[in-house]
Write a protein that holds these residues in place. Structure first.
Motif, PDB file in Angstrom:
ATOM      1  N   ILE A  96      -6.215  16.883   5.079  1.00  0.00           N
ATOM      2  CA  ILE A  96      -5.928  18.141   4.378  1.00  0.00           C
ATOM      3  C   ILE A  96      -7.042  19.168   4.537  1.00  0.00           C
ATOM      4  O   ILE A  96      -6.914  20.295   4.046  1.00  0.00           O
ATOM      5  N   GLY A  97      -8.118  18.799   5.236  1.00  0.00           N
ATOM      6  CA  GLY A  97      -9.193  19.771   5.445  1.00  0.00           C
ATOM      7  C   GLY A  97     -10.413  19.136   6.069  1.00  0.00           C
ATOM      8  O   GLY A  97     -10.418  17.943   6.407  1.00  0.00           O
ATOM      9  N   TRP A  98     -11.446  19.959   6.236  1.00  0.00           N
ATOM     10  CA  TRP A  98     -12.700  19.504   6.829  1.00  0.00           C
ATOM     11  C   TRP A  98     -13.865  20.133   6.058  1.00  0.00           C
ATOM     12  O   TRP A  98     -13.758  21.272   5.582  1.00  0.00           O
ATOM     13  N   VAL A  99     -14.956  19.399   5.924  1.00  0.00           N
ATOM     14  CA  VAL A  99     -16.155  19.940   5.277  1.00  0.00           C
ATOM     15  C   VAL A  99     -17.349  19.725   6.193  1.00  0.00           C
ATOM     16  O   VAL A  99     -17.428  18.718   6.910  1.00  0.00           O
ATOM     17  N   SER A 100     -18.272  20.674   6.166  1.00  0.00           N
ATOM     18  CA  SER A 100     -19.393  20.653   7.110  1.00  0.00           C
ATOM     19  C   SER A 100     -20.490  19.674   6.695  1.00  0.00           C
ATOM     20  O   SER A 100     -21.304  19.275   7.522  1.00  0.00           O
ATOM     21  N   GLN A 101     -20.543  19.318   5.431  1.00  0.00           N
ATOM     22  CA  GLN A 101     -21.491  18.317   4.963  1.00  0.00           C
ATOM     23  C   GLN A 101     -20.904  17.632   3.740  1.00  0.00           C
ATOM     24  O   GLN A 101     -19.940  18.130   3.146  1.00  0.00           O
ATOM     25  N   THR A 102     -21.445  16.492   3.390  1.00  0.00           N
ATOM     26  CA  THR A 102     -20.913  15.740   2.260  1.00  0.00           C
ATOM     27  C   THR A 102     -20.993  16.552   0.974  1.00  0.00           C
ATOM     28  O   THR A 102     -22.035  17.128   0.654  1.00  0.00           O
ATOM     29  N   LEU A 103     -19.888  16.629   0.267  1.00  0.00           N
ATOM     30  CA  LEU A 103     -19.849  17.312  -1.027  1.00  0.00           C
ATOM     31  C   LEU A 103     -20.159  16.278  -2.107  1.00  0.00           C
ATOM     32  O   LEU A 103     -19.484  15.267  -2.219  1.00  0.00           O
ATOM     33  N   ARG A 104     -21.176  16.555  -2.909  1.00  0.00           N
ATOM     34  CA  ARG A 104     -21.716  15.576  -3.833  1.00  0.00           C
ATOM     35  C   ARG A 104     -21.239  15.795  -5.268  1.00  0.00           C
ATOM     36  O   ARG A 104     -21.133  16.936  -5.732  1.00  0.00           O
ATOM     37  N   THR A 105     -21.005  14.688  -5.954  1.00  0.00           N
ATOM     38  CA  THR A 105     -20.769  14.759  -7.402  1.00  0.00           C
ATOM     39  C   THR A 105     -22.084  14.861  -8.152  1.00  0.00           C
ATOM     40  O   THR A 105     -22.131  15.385  -9.264  1.00  0.00           O
ATOM     41  N   GLN A 106     -23.139  14.333  -7.552  1.00  0.00           N
ATOM     42  CA  GLN A 106     -24.439  14.333  -8.215  1.00  0.00           C
ATOM     43  C   GLN A 106     -24.938  15.757  -8.394  1.00  0.00           C
ATOM     44  O   GLN A 106     -24.888  16.570  -7.476  1.00  0.00           O
ATOM     45  N   SER A 120     -13.887  24.913  12.169  1.00  0.00           N
ATOM     46  CA  SER A 120     -14.630  25.700  11.184  1.00  0.00           C
ATOM     47  C   SER A 120     -14.530  25.021   9.814  1.00  0.00           C
ATOM     48  O   SER A 120     -13.804  25.465   8.933  1.00  0.00           O
ATOM     49  N   PRO A 121     -15.292  23.944   9.633  1.00  0.00           N
ATOM     50  CA  PRO A 121     -15.211  23.211   8.364  1.00  0.00           C
ATOM     51  C   PRO A 121     -15.784  24.023   7.201  1.00  0.00           C
ATOM     52  O   PRO A 121     -16.596  24.937   7.409  1.00  0.00           O
ATOM     53  N   LEU A 122     -15.352  23.672   6.011  1.00  0.00           N
ATOM     54  CA  LEU A 122     -15.814  24.368   4.810  1.00  0.00           C
ATOM     55  C   LEU A 122     -17.281  24.047   4.556  1.00  0.00           C
ATOM     56  O   LEU A 122     -17.666  22.881   4.485  1.00  0.00           O
ATOM     57  N   PRO A 123     -18.134  25.068   4.397  1.00  0.00           N
ATOM     58  CA  PRO A 123     -19.535  24.792   4.071  1.00  0.00           C
ATOM     59  C   PRO A 123     -19.697  24.416   2.607  1.00  0.00           C
ATOM     60  O   PRO A 123     -18.876  24.797   1.757  1.00  0.00           O
ATOM     61  N   ALA A 124     -20.738  23.684   2.307  1.00  0.00           N
ATOM     62  CA  ALA A 124     -21.032  23.357   0.912  1.00  0.00           C
ATOM     63  C   ALA A 124     -21.524  24.608   0.203  1.00  0.00           C
ATOM     64  O   ALA A 124     -22.335  25.358   0.751  1.00  0.00           O
ATOM     65  N   PRO A 125     -21.039  24.887  -0.997  1.00  0.00           N
ATOM     66  CA  PRO A 125     -21.489  26.087  -1.709  1.00  0.00           C
ATOM     67  C   PRO A 125     -22.948  25.975  -2.134  1.00  0.00           C
ATOM     68  O   PRO A 125     -23.462  24.882  -2.383  1.00  0.00           O
TER      69      PRO A 125
END
Length: 646
Positions: free
Chosen positions: A441-451, A625-630
């Motif tokens: 359903i998508g792509w992200v440029s780096q791991t999105l963290r819960t921490q 073009s993966p989603l960057p981490a905010p």
């Protein structure tokens, strides 16, 4: 009640258990494909696997390597909206067990196998169990868990003592991975039926889909909206839910308050409860009409009733827990509490309970500990089926009381043979869920963290908040200007690269819907201030992009946020103006204690949170073009200023 004696390590367990388990595992490799071969068996799990479910009101027993069905008396589960029992009056009807006395004439041995916070974790969890310290000072950990291995460990332990009861201290279901959660946790209930779970104290997550749905878990039947997604019926739980402190009215409880088992003429009572604070941490609509009573008062009021029935051995199974020191081993009790023992709510509960209580099986905090507090054995078995607490009781036939109580947290290792019937169940649901779970359903440029960082910001929490704002921003969908996400609703990281539906579901497994409402600028400020509680607790909300503010940690609680710093898209929020705010239905209905949302007006329901995240990822990412981490720049911690307070 005599001083209880916990077993301090795995090495202190009964040799017979481990000799049996070792012989059992070795023997299993002699059978092709893990079968028993003809009518031969090693334990009841083999009988269930080879011969299927037993006849009604019977259970498989492996005797002399042959499977036989023995009759049991099981009361039908309560049903109806008010399925509980009166707080006074007739005793709860337990399930009698014939029991087999010890070789000694004066005592009988009973084994309680306990676990907690399973959360529908049918597949192997990624977490590991700490077992020691390496020569270089680093931690030694072992992979643990997975319901097919969990089932085998339960069977091996059960085989050591025919007087065995298997209990769970809440959160058996709820906040579950996709494999169970997609099917409303029916797979977990079915797996526990195969394993032979006996009793479950309700936890807070049992109410994730509401009390009516929880009653369906007990009584069975297809989901009222989705039907039976696996294509067949749902029989409900063969085990019994207990809820002594969850009242549906005067002298009525949602489920039975306790269950009584009899072994060799000695009765043992199991009282089941959840934490009193459940309404503060679940969706209020899920517990509407229910009253959650004080745990200590509930038990202490039951003690005279149980004693009138000739019951002296009392076990409390409660979804409330403690906190050990970081790095503690599974059978330790070290912590920041009195005398260097664990801290947390369970300590006060243990000290407040009547001395008639012998053992407390606890949970909720996802920790492992093995304690004696105020003369009572107090245990917890981590979470996700990684540990089983083996509690051995020696009961006096003359008095009915507990002469000795010993506990040992046993690691659910994966070096044993999986139970075939349970594996078939898991494989069935894997086949049903895999096509949907693997859908990208998508792509992200780096791991999105819960921490979170030092002020409570997290990259995944911000992406979720952004998705909720976008889903409700159009005028016809709410006209939202800001969205807030609760950190407790963000359950797992999303790894770098492609994002599957299964990953997105795992991080938001509750199926909450979005609600947009109107708050004034002054109410938004109140909302932010309530992140710091008078009790000292802190619970930071995660705002969507464009919303910023600053706070001072040294200022008094209730006046930490700088009002002039609260901005939406760079414009300072006007205390008298109205703003459209989105949050999930858990927060909007007062979850986590954010009652300001209840003052909101002009409410409009929206999409399911996981659908909003999927739509956002599809719109803002691609393989190229993966989603960057905010950036973590929406909340600012002001430098210490003595003039500002503190």
């Amino acid at each position: 009640m005599p001083q209880a004696t916990p077993r301090s390590s795995l090495l202190g367990a009964r040799p017979s258990v481990f000799l049996l388990a070792g012989a059992f595992v070795t023997g299993m490799f002699l059978f092709a494909q893990g079968g028993c071969g003809g009518d031969e068996c090693q334990d009841a799990a083999d009988c269930r696997e080879d011969k299927g479910p037993p006849a009604s009101n019977t259970e498989w027993v492996c005797e002399d390597k042959r499977c036989e069905q023995h009759s049991v008396q099981v009361p039908p589960p309560d049903s109806g909206t008010d399925a509980g029992t009166p707080d006074a009056g007739r005793p709860d009807a337990g399930t009698p067990d014939a029991g087999t006395p010890d070789s000694g004439p004066t005592t009988v041995s009973v084994q309680v196998l306990a676990f907690n916070d399973f959360h529908g974790q049918l597949e192997e969890p990624a977490a590991q169990i700490l077992t020691g310290v390496a020569p270089d000072g680093g931690p030694v950990r072992v992979n643990a868990g997975g319901v097919t291995y969990f089932a085998r460990h339960i069977a091996a332990l059960r085989a050591a003592n025919p007087n065995t009861v298997v209990v769970a201290a809440g959160d058996l279901i709820g906040a579950s991975p996709l494999l169970s959660g997609l099917f409303h946790d029916e797979p977990t209930v079915e797996a526990m039926n195969l394993i032979g779970l006996d009793l479950v104290a309700v936890g807070n997550h049992e109410f994730d889909e509401g009390s009516t749905e929880l009653l369906r878990m007990q009584s069975g039947g297809c989901h009222p909206v989705d039907g039976c997604l696996d294509g067949d019926g749902f029989p409900g739980a063969k085990f019994k839910f207990l809820a002594a402190n969850v009242a549906t009215g005067v002298d009525r409880t949602l489920f039975p308050r306790y269950d009584v088992r009899e072994f060799g003429g000695v009765k043992v009572a199991f009282i089941g409860m959840t934490l009193e604070d459940t309404p503060e941490i679940v969706t209020p609509t899920g517990v509407a009409g229910l009253t959650f009573k004080d745990e200590v008062q509930t038990v202490n009021a039951l003690v005279p009733e149980l004693r009138r029935q000739g019951i002296e051995a009392i076990i409390v199974v409660v979804h409330q827990g403690g906190i050990p020191t970081s790095g503690s081993l599974v059978n330790e009790c070290k912590g920041a509490g009195a005398d260097g023992l664990i801290s947390g709510a369970i300590v006060g509960v243990a000290k407040g309970l009547n001395d008639a209580v012998d053992v407390i099986v606890s949970g909720h905090t996802h920790q492992a500990y093995n304690c004696v507090i105020d003369g009572k054995v107090v245990t917890s078995a981590s979470s996700m089926g990684q540990l089983i607490t083996d509690i051995d009781l020696t009961l006096s036939k003359a008095t009915g009381d507990v002469v000795e109580a010993r506990a040992n947290n046993v690691i659910v290792t994966r070096d044993v043979q999986e139970v075939g019937a349970v594996k078939e169940l898991v494989t069935k649901y894997q086949g049903l869920v895999t096509p949907r779970a693997n859908r990208v359903i998508g792509w992200v440029s780096q791991t999105l963290r819960t921490q979170s960082d030092s002020v409570g910001q997290s990259t995944l929490g911000y992406v979720i908040a952004d998705s909720q704002l976008e889903a409700t921003k159009p005028a016809n969908l709410g006209g939202a200007q800001v969205a807030f996400m609760n950190p407790g609703g963000v359950r797992a990281d999303i790894a770098q690269g492609e994002v599957t539906y299964g990953e997105a579901f795992t991080t938001q497994p509750f199926g909450n819907s979005l609600v947009t409402l109107t708050l004034t600028g002054a109410q938004i400020e109140q909302l932010l201030e309530w992140q710091w509680r008078p009790s000292g607790a802190t619970l930071m909300l995660l705002p969507s992009a464009g919303f910023t503010y600053a706070f001072s940690a040294s200022a008094p609680v209730g006046s930490r946020v700088d009002p002039a710093s609260i901005r939406i898209n760079g414009v300072t929020v006007d205390p008298a103006a109205n703003y459209r705010v989105t949050a999930n239905n858990y927060l909007v209905s007062g979850g986590d204690g954010f009652q300001v949302f209840a003052e909101g007006t002009n409410r409009l329901g929206g999409a399911v949170d996981s659908d909003a995240l999927e739509a956002y990822l599809k719109a803002h990412s691609s393989q190229s073009s993966p989603l960057p981490a905010p950036a973590l720049n929406r909340i600012t911690l002001l430098p210490y200023n003595g003039a500002h307070g503190g």
